[in-house]
Design an enzyme around this catalytic site. Structure first.
Site, short mmCIF file in Angstrom:
data_model
loop_
_atom_site.label_atom_id
_atom_site.label_comp_id
_atom_site.label_asym_id
_atom_site.label_seq_id
_atom_site.Cartn_x
_atom_site.Cartn_y
_atom_site.Cartn_z
N ARG A 46 0.80 -1.22 0.00
CA ARG A 46 0.00 0.00 0.00
C ARG A 46 0.84 1.27 0.00
O ARG A 46 0.37 2.32 -0.40
CB ARG A 46 -0.94 0.03 1.22
CG ARG A 46 -0.19 0.18 2.53
CD ARG A 46 -1.07 0.57 3.68
NE ARG A 46 -0.25 0.76 4.84
CZ ARG A 46 0.35 1.92 5.14
NH1 ARG A 46 0.20 2.95 4.36
NH2 ARG A 46 1.11 2.01 6.22
N GLU A 88 6.68 6.25 23.58
CA GLU A 88 5.51 5.77 22.86
C GLU A 88 4.73 4.76 23.71
O GLU A 88 3.50 4.81 23.77
CB GLU A 88 5.91 5.12 21.53
CG GLU A 88 4.68 4.70 20.71
CD GLU A 88 4.97 3.71 19.61
OE1 GLU A 88 4.47 3.90 18.49
OE2 GLU A 88 5.69 2.72 19.88
N TRP A 96 4.77 9.42 15.07
CA TRP A 96 3.37 9.42 14.65
C TRP A 96 2.98 10.72 13.93
O TRP A 96 1.82 10.89 13.55
CB TRP A 96 2.45 9.21 15.86
CG TRP A 96 2.36 7.77 16.28
CD1 TRP A 96 3.15 7.13 17.20
CD2 TRP A 96 1.45 6.78 15.79
NE1 TRP A 96 2.78 5.82 17.31
CE2 TRP A 96 1.74 5.58 16.46
CE3 TRP A 96 0.41 6.80 14.86
CZ2 TRP A 96 1.03 4.40 16.23
CZ3 TRP A 96 -0.30 5.64 14.63
CH2 TRP A 96 0.01 4.45 15.31
N TYR A 136 -4.06 2.39 19.18
CA TYR A 136 -3.58 1.45 20.19
C TYR A 136 -3.96 1.76 21.64
O TYR A 136 -4.62 0.96 22.30
CB TYR A 136 -2.05 1.36 20.12
CG TYR A 136 -1.52 0.78 18.84
CD1 TYR A 136 -1.53 -0.60 18.61
CD2 TYR A 136 -1.02 1.61 17.84
CE1 TYR A 136 -1.04 -1.13 17.43
CE2 TYR A 136 -0.53 1.09 16.65
CZ TYR A 136 -0.53 -0.28 16.46
OH TYR A 136 -0.05 -0.81 15.29
N ARG A 165 -11.38 -11.54 33.83
CA ARG A 165 -10.28 -12.49 33.65
C ARG A 165 -10.09 -12.91 32.19
O ARG A 165 -9.09 -13.53 31.86
CB ARG A 165 -10.56 -13.76 34.47
CG ARG A 165 -10.63 -13.54 35.96
CD ARG A 165 -10.81 -14.85 36.66
NE ARG A 165 -11.41 -14.67 37.98
CZ ARG A 165 -11.76 -15.68 38.76
NH1 ARG A 165 -11.58 -16.91 38.36
NH2 ARG A 165 -12.30 -15.45 39.93
N CYS A 210 -0.92 -2.67 13.64
CA CYS A 210 -0.06 -3.74 13.12
C CYS A 210 0.16 -4.79 14.21
O CYS A 210 -0.01 -5.98 13.98
CB CYS A 210 1.28 -3.18 12.65
SG CYS A 210 1.15 -2.07 11.24
N ARG A 263 0.24 -8.59 12.88
CA ARG A 263 -0.26 -8.99 11.55
C ARG A 263 0.64 -8.51 10.43
O ARG A 263 0.72 -9.11 9.36
CB ARG A 263 -1.67 -8.44 11.33
CG ARG A 263 -1.71 -6.92 11.19
CD ARG A 263 -3.04 -6.36 10.69
NE ARG A 263 -2.95 -4.91 10.62
CZ ARG A 263 -2.53 -4.24 9.55
NH1 ARG A 263 -2.15 -4.90 8.47
NH2 ARG A 263 -2.46 -2.93 9.56
N ASP A 313 7.22 -4.81 9.73
CA ASP A 313 8.28 -4.09 9.01
C ASP A 313 9.60 -4.46 9.68
O ASP A 313 9.96 -3.93 10.72
CB ASP A 313 7.99 -2.59 9.10
CG ASP A 313 9.16 -1.70 8.68
OD1 ASP A 313 10.15 -2.22 8.15
OD2 ASP A 313 9.05 -0.47 8.89
#
Length: 277
Positions: free
Chosen positions: A31, A58, A80, A106, A134, A154, A179, A182
């Site tokens: 992409r 971060e 970011w 995130y 739990r 990611c 998933r 890099d």
């Protein structure tokens, strides 16, 4: 000649992964338009200097549930900035979002999964999933919110496990599934980030640190990183540094970078790689 034995077997796995992708990877477009070479395996890193302060700031930003890239920029960490730019947000169709507002990315999903996102400036205290449940798996992957995010996650899921609970040797381990990986820029950062997250959670819960296991999906090298990585794989890994935690706050949100001391980090020099946005 005697067989070469690396002084750092874990980081050697990472270098071997790079070599395997460069040699056997499938060439395909992606992409970002730069193209990737793909493979599907597992790695771990001193053969280049990793931006430690960026990893820490971060992660603490995630832990606090922040979705404002400008908050991170104020700490001197600009990783970011591109995804929070006016141009990028408009291209994603997020035209009503102010610059720097990344949407429910995130940290928001970690702390407030299931709550209704409005903007980066709202107070979401007490909203979202039950923190004492739990059955919680730390998840940044929320299909309902995907269209609101400046960038889909990611590193998606993390599951924690306590071995020998109740004993003096009780230890906390973490397994994370990613998933999209890099290998040049992201993976060393992700490994350090989740290893640090595991250490911080272990610290505030009175547990010893256990293992970090990194499960990798689409594992790729951007073509504009190839020359840099060819340089990196010629380097012999050195011993990993040690991390000392100097203070234990009552809440994990209250850790600061001053609470952490990296000891014995002696990497090779920085290798420049451009980030794909």
């Amino acid at each position: 000649m005697p067989e070469f034995v690396s002084p750092n077997a874990e980081e050697q796995q990472y270098l071997d992964l790079i070599k395997d992708i460069l040699t056997h990877g499938e060439d395909r477009s992606d992409r970002t338009g730069t193209g990737t070479i793909a493979d599907d395996t597992f790695p771990l890193l001193t053969t280049k200097r990793v931006f430690w302060r960026g990893v820490v700031e971060e992660l603490l930003w995630f832990i606090r549930g922040s979705t404002d890239a400008q908050t991170l920029s104020a700490q001197g960490v600009h990783i970011w900035d591109g995804n929070g730019s006016r141009e990028f947000l408009d291209a994603r169709g997020l035209t009503d979002r102010r610059t720097g507002d990344l949407g429910p990315v995130y940290g928001y999903q970690w702390r407030h999964f299931g709550a209704e996102y409005t903007d980066a400036d709202a107070d979401y205290s007490g909203q979202g999933e039950n923190p004492t449940d739990r059955r919680i798996i730390l998840s940044a992957w929320n299909p309902k919110d995907m269209g609101k995010m400046a960038l889909p996650p990611c590193h998606m899921f993390a599951q924690f496990f306590v071995s020998k609970p109740g004993s003096p040797d009780a230890a906390l381990s973490c397994q994370m599934y990613q998933r999209s990986c890099d290998v040049g820029l992201g993976v060393p950062f992700n490994i350090a980030s989740y290893a640090l997250l595991t250490r911080l959670i272990a610290q505030v819960t009175g547990l010893k640190p256990g293992w970090f296991v990194h499960c990798m999906g689409d594992t790729h090298i951007y073509k504009n990183h190839v020359k840099a990585l060819e340089t990196q794989i010629e380097r012999v890994p050195r011993e990993f540094p040690k991390l000392k935690i100097k203070r234990t706050p009552e809440r994990i949100e209250d850790f600061t970078i001053e609470d952490l001391e990296l000891v014995g980090y002696k990497p090779y020099g920085k290798i420049q790689m451009d980030m794909a946005v």
